[in-house]
Design a protein around this motif. Structure first.
Motif, PDB file in Angstrom:
ATOM      1  N   GLY A   1       0.812  -1.204   0.000  1.00 16.15           N
ATOM      2  CA  GLY A   1       0.000   0.000   0.000  1.00 16.15           C
ATOM      3  C   GLY A   1       0.846   1.254   0.000  1.00 16.15           C
ATOM      4  N   ASN A   2       0.187   2.394   0.200  1.00 14.97           N
ATOM      5  CA  ASN A   2       0.883   3.678   0.070  1.00 14.97           C
ATOM      6  C   ASN A   2       2.005   3.856   1.081  1.00 14.97           C
ATOM      7  OD1 ASN A   2      -1.065   3.931   2.197  1.00 14.97           O
ATOM      8  ND2 ASN A   2      -0.844   6.160   2.052  1.00 14.97           N
ATOM      9  N   ALA A   3       1.821   3.356   2.319  1.00 18.91           N
ATOM     10  CA  ALA A   3       2.864   3.544   3.330  1.00 18.91           C
ATOM     11  C   ALA A   3       4.123   2.734   3.025  1.00 18.91           C
ATOM     12  CB  ALA A   3       2.316   3.219   4.715  1.00 18.91           C
TER      13      ALA A   3
ATOM     14  N   ILE B 152      -8.711  11.890  -0.351  1.00 25.85           N
ATOM     15  CA  ILE B 152      -9.225  10.689   0.296  1.00 25.85           C
ATOM     16  C   ILE B 152     -10.641  10.855   0.848  1.00 25.85           C
ATOM     17  CG2 ILE B 152      -8.870   9.195   2.321  1.00 25.85           C
ATOM     18  CD1 ILE B 152      -5.905   9.137   1.588  1.00 25.85           C
ATOM     19  N   PRO B 153     -11.032  12.003   1.439  1.00 26.92           N
ATOM     20  CA  PRO B 153     -12.445  12.120   1.844  1.00 26.92           C
ATOM     21  C   PRO B 153     -13.423  11.922   0.684  1.00 26.92           C
ATOM     22  CG  PRO B 153     -11.150  13.833   2.887  1.00 26.92           C
ATOM     23  CD  PRO B 153     -10.249  13.169   1.896  1.00 26.92           C
ATOM     24  N   PHE B 154     -13.064  12.380  -0.506  1.00 24.86           N
ATOM     25  CA  PHE B 154     -13.942  12.176  -1.657  1.00 24.86           C
ATOM     26  C   PHE B 154     -13.896  10.723  -2.124  1.00 24.86           C
ATOM     27  CE2 PHE B 154     -12.896  16.687  -1.603  1.00 24.86           C
ATOM     28  CZ  PHE B 154     -14.168  17.236  -1.655  1.00 24.86           C
TER      29      PHE B 154
ATOM     30  N   ALA C  62      -9.584   1.264 -10.002  1.00 23.06           N
ATOM     31  CA  ALA C  62      -9.137   2.463 -10.713  1.00 23.06           C
ATOM     32  C   ALA C  62      -7.991   3.142  -9.964  1.00 23.06           C
ATOM     33  CB  ALA C  62     -10.311   3.430 -10.881  1.00 23.06           C
ATOM     34  N   SER C  63      -8.103   3.203  -8.652  1.00 21.01           N
ATOM     35  CA  SER C  63      -7.083   3.861  -7.845  1.00 21.01           C
ATOM     36  C   SER C  63      -5.738   3.145  -7.934  1.00 21.01           C
ATOM     37  CB  SER C  63      -7.545   3.941  -6.390  1.00 21.01           C
ATOM     38  OG  SER C  63      -6.509   4.382  -5.554  1.00 21.01           O
ATOM     39  N   ILE C  64      -5.759   1.813  -7.903  1.00 28.74           N
ATOM     40  CA  ILE C  64      -4.509   1.054  -7.954  1.00 28.74           C
ATOM     41  C   ILE C  64      -3.758   1.337  -9.248  1.00 28.74           C
ATOM     42  CG2 ILE C  64      -3.545  -1.284  -8.123  1.00 28.74           C
ATOM     43  CD1 ILE C  64      -5.855  -2.149  -6.208  1.00 28.74           C
ATOM     44  N   VAL C  65      -4.472   1.295 -10.369  1.00 29.49           N
ATOM     45  CA  VAL C  65      -3.834   1.523 -11.662  1.00 29.49           C
ATOM     46  C   VAL C  65      -3.238   2.932 -11.743  1.00 29.49           C
ATOM     47  CG1 VAL C  65      -4.234   1.723 -14.138  1.00 29.49           C
ATOM     48  CG2 VAL C  65      -5.255  -0.166 -12.859  1.00 29.49           C
TER      49      VAL C  65
ATOM     50  N   PHE D 202      -4.337   9.931  -6.309  1.00 28.70           N
ATOM     51  CA  PHE D 202      -4.948   8.681  -6.752  1.00 28.70           C
ATOM     52  C   PHE D 202      -4.790   7.515  -5.779  1.00 28.70           C
ATOM     53  CE2 PHE D 202      -3.790  10.615 -11.019  1.00 28.70           C
ATOM     54  CZ  PHE D 202      -5.094  11.018 -11.308  1.00 28.70           C
ATOM     55  N   CYS D 203      -4.132   7.717  -4.642  1.00 25.81           N
ATOM     56  CA  CYS D 203      -3.753   6.572  -3.812  1.00 25.81           C
ATOM     57  C   CYS D 203      -4.823   6.110  -2.824  1.00 25.81           C
ATOM     58  CB  CYS D 203      -2.457   6.876  -3.052  1.00 25.81           C
ATOM     59  SG  CYS D 203      -2.655   8.003  -1.653  1.00 25.81           S
TER      60      CYS D 203
END
Length: 415
Positions: free
Chosen positions: A24-26, A66-68, A84-87, A115-116
């Motif tokens: 993931g992002n971290a 991220i809130p959206f 979609a976010s992963i790509v 996008f993350c």
């Protein structure tokens, strides 16, 4: 053998979430940033504070996005927004390797932040909160431990990529790894739960809260401010740990191993915290973890033999794991599941801003004073402030319930 047909699915979702969060992002952006940062400074001649601004851009853009993303998963479910976010986020991370100017470098990280959302804990926490009731803390702990495992292993991979191929190939390799594992886990396993037909006496009306209603809640502000204070400290320490330790004469590989020990401790912290959350009052569990992190940061400031740094890293990593578990669990106990994505997204706003602020402020401290020491002591104080704030939360607003498959019946809607 499971006693019901949904048990295997529920726990397979926990396992798939752990695998996805391991890249993931971290793990792929925050825990590796300090490993690549010196190579970036050496190539371009930028200051450490300037390089840290890229991570700040990532987290600030992510904080607003991220809130959206949370609102999207409340409306459309988790699977399609996640894919979609992963790509898009992995393409943005790979684009870091193409940067040849400061603004291109910052822009690539900013796009990754936009996008993350799908590779953060937000959608996974919503899934598990929906699938689990009485064992929610343990399930969250097991899923979020994937971030800890990734935080332990991905920096070692990043170091190898940097050593043999350079930082540009390093970012390309991490982006490919995250895309493959994330897409496989999401497309093949992760699903929203079926509708649960609960007995009438257990029901109560659920009205999705608008943004202003969430922001008006005292519990939201206590959680958000506590998360901001503690996350500023902990992510700042993680990002600057390798530069700090190498500045003190520690070999780069050993310094990287110290950071990796924080990742392993983070996995253990998530498991322990998750189990404790099912037994004890969540805010008290969180406050104890934050106090332990303050002690670890103080040890990092004082310094000493390598084992002192290892102990400090374990305390910091354990608290970092507890922090992520506690966010998802407490949001699920103070906000209804229908508005979980928005509420968690807003708390994650504070988390994301803090994640960028810590590294930037510690880098700025180094640029101004020539040392990280005063900034490290400030981080210890922030953890104590976070413990005080989180301990002020009152009784849960949403009671404990049985797990979805233990309820009176399951609707026929396919999962």
């Amino acid at each position: 053998m499971p006693a019901d047909p949904l048990a295997l699915r529920r726990w397979s979702i926990v396992f798939a979430s752990a695998c996805a969060l391991a890249v993931g992002n971290a793990p792929i952006a925050i825990f590796t940033f300090g490993i690549f940062s010196k190579a970036v400074v050496a190539e371009f001649g930028w200051s450490r504070g300037a390089v840290g601004a890229a991570l700040g851009a990532l987290n600030i853009c992510g904080a607003f996005a991220i809130p959206f993303f949370g609102a999207c998963i409340d409306r459309f479910g988790v699977r399609r927004p996640m894919l979609a976010s992963i790509v898009l986020s992995c393409l943005a991370l790979a684009a870091v390797s193409l940067a040849h100017s400061f603004w291109a470098f910052v822009l690539a990280f900013a796009l990754f932040g936009v996008f993350c959302g799908g590779i953060t804990p937000v959608p996974h926490a919503k899934l598990i909160a929906a699938w689990f009731g009485s064992r929610r803390g343990l399930a969250l702990g097991l899923a979020m431990s994937g971030t800890g495992v990734g935080a332990a292993l991905v920096p070692l991979l990043a170091h190898e990529l940097l050593t043999h191929y350079g930082w540009r190939a390093g970012y390309q390799g991490l982006a490919l790894l995250a895309a493959v594992i994330g897409l496989v886990a999401t497309a093949s396993v992760l699903r929203d739960p079926p509708a649960v037909a609960t007995p009438q006496r257990e029901r109560r009306p659920l009205t999705p809260a608008p943004w202003r209603t969430i922001l008006a809640r005292t519990e939201f502000w206590l959680m958000a401010l506590a998360v901001f204070a503690v996350c500023t400290a902990l992510t700042g320490m993680i990002v600057t740990a390798v530069p700090l330790l190498t500045d003190r004469g520690m070999p780069a590989l050993i310094a990287t191993s110290v950071v990796s020990s924080a990742g392993l401790a983070s996995a253990g912290g998530r498991l322990l915290t998750g189990a404790l959350l099912d037994v004890f009052f969540g805010p008290r569990v969180a406050a104890c973890a934050f106090v332990a992190s303050a002690l670890g940061i103080a040890l990092m400031a004082v310094g000493g033999p390598t084992w002192v740094y290892l102990v400090a890293s374990v305390l910091i990593g354990g608290a970092l794991g507890a922090e992520v578990d506690v966010i998802g669990y407490l949001v699920s106990r103070y906000f209804d599941i229908d508005t979980f994505g928005r509420a968690y997204g807003l708390v994650f706003f504070a988390f994301s801003v803090a994640s960028g602020s810590g590294g930037y402020l510690l880098g700025l401290c180094h640029d101004l004073t020539g040392s990280y020491t005063s900034g490290v002591w400030a981080c210890a104080a922030l953890c104590l402030l976070g413990a005080l704030l989180i301990s002020r939360l009152g009784p849960y607003r949403v009671g404990r319930v049985r797990d979805a498959n233990e309820q009176g019946g399951v609707a026929a809607r396919p999962a």
